[in-house]
Write a protein that holds these residues in place. Sequence first.
Motif: not given
Length: 112
Positions: A44-48, A71-75, A95-98, A100-106
């Motif tokens: 999920p963090g690749c490309g940051i 996701i960043a504005p919600w942190i 919710a943010l963790a979910a 991030v994980l959903t983004w990593g899969v998609l």
Amino acid sequence: MRRSKPLPAGAGLLCAGLLYGYVLIPLGLRIPCPFRLVTGLRCPGCGITDLCLGLLHGRFVPGYNYGLVLIAPWIPVALWLQRRRPRAAGVLTWALAAAVLTWGVLRNVWGI
């Protein structure tokens, strides 16, 4: 009670990031993603790093980590809620963790 000093720590991290982005990466010295080395998939963090460098240069090119952009504005909101409404902050954090994980899969399924 001794207080921590987040400003010097934040300034140190900022300086380290700028050193990495403006000196080491142009020299070809990148830190590889351990998750991608082991699995061959993008985490999920690749490309940051590329996203941050592109934004610093005024570019927004496809292939960056768009999940972070969403996701960043919600942190900061979660951090602000931590002092005022800890329960709401916990819900937002999960919710943010979910997300991030959903983004990593998609991003691996759709090749984003």
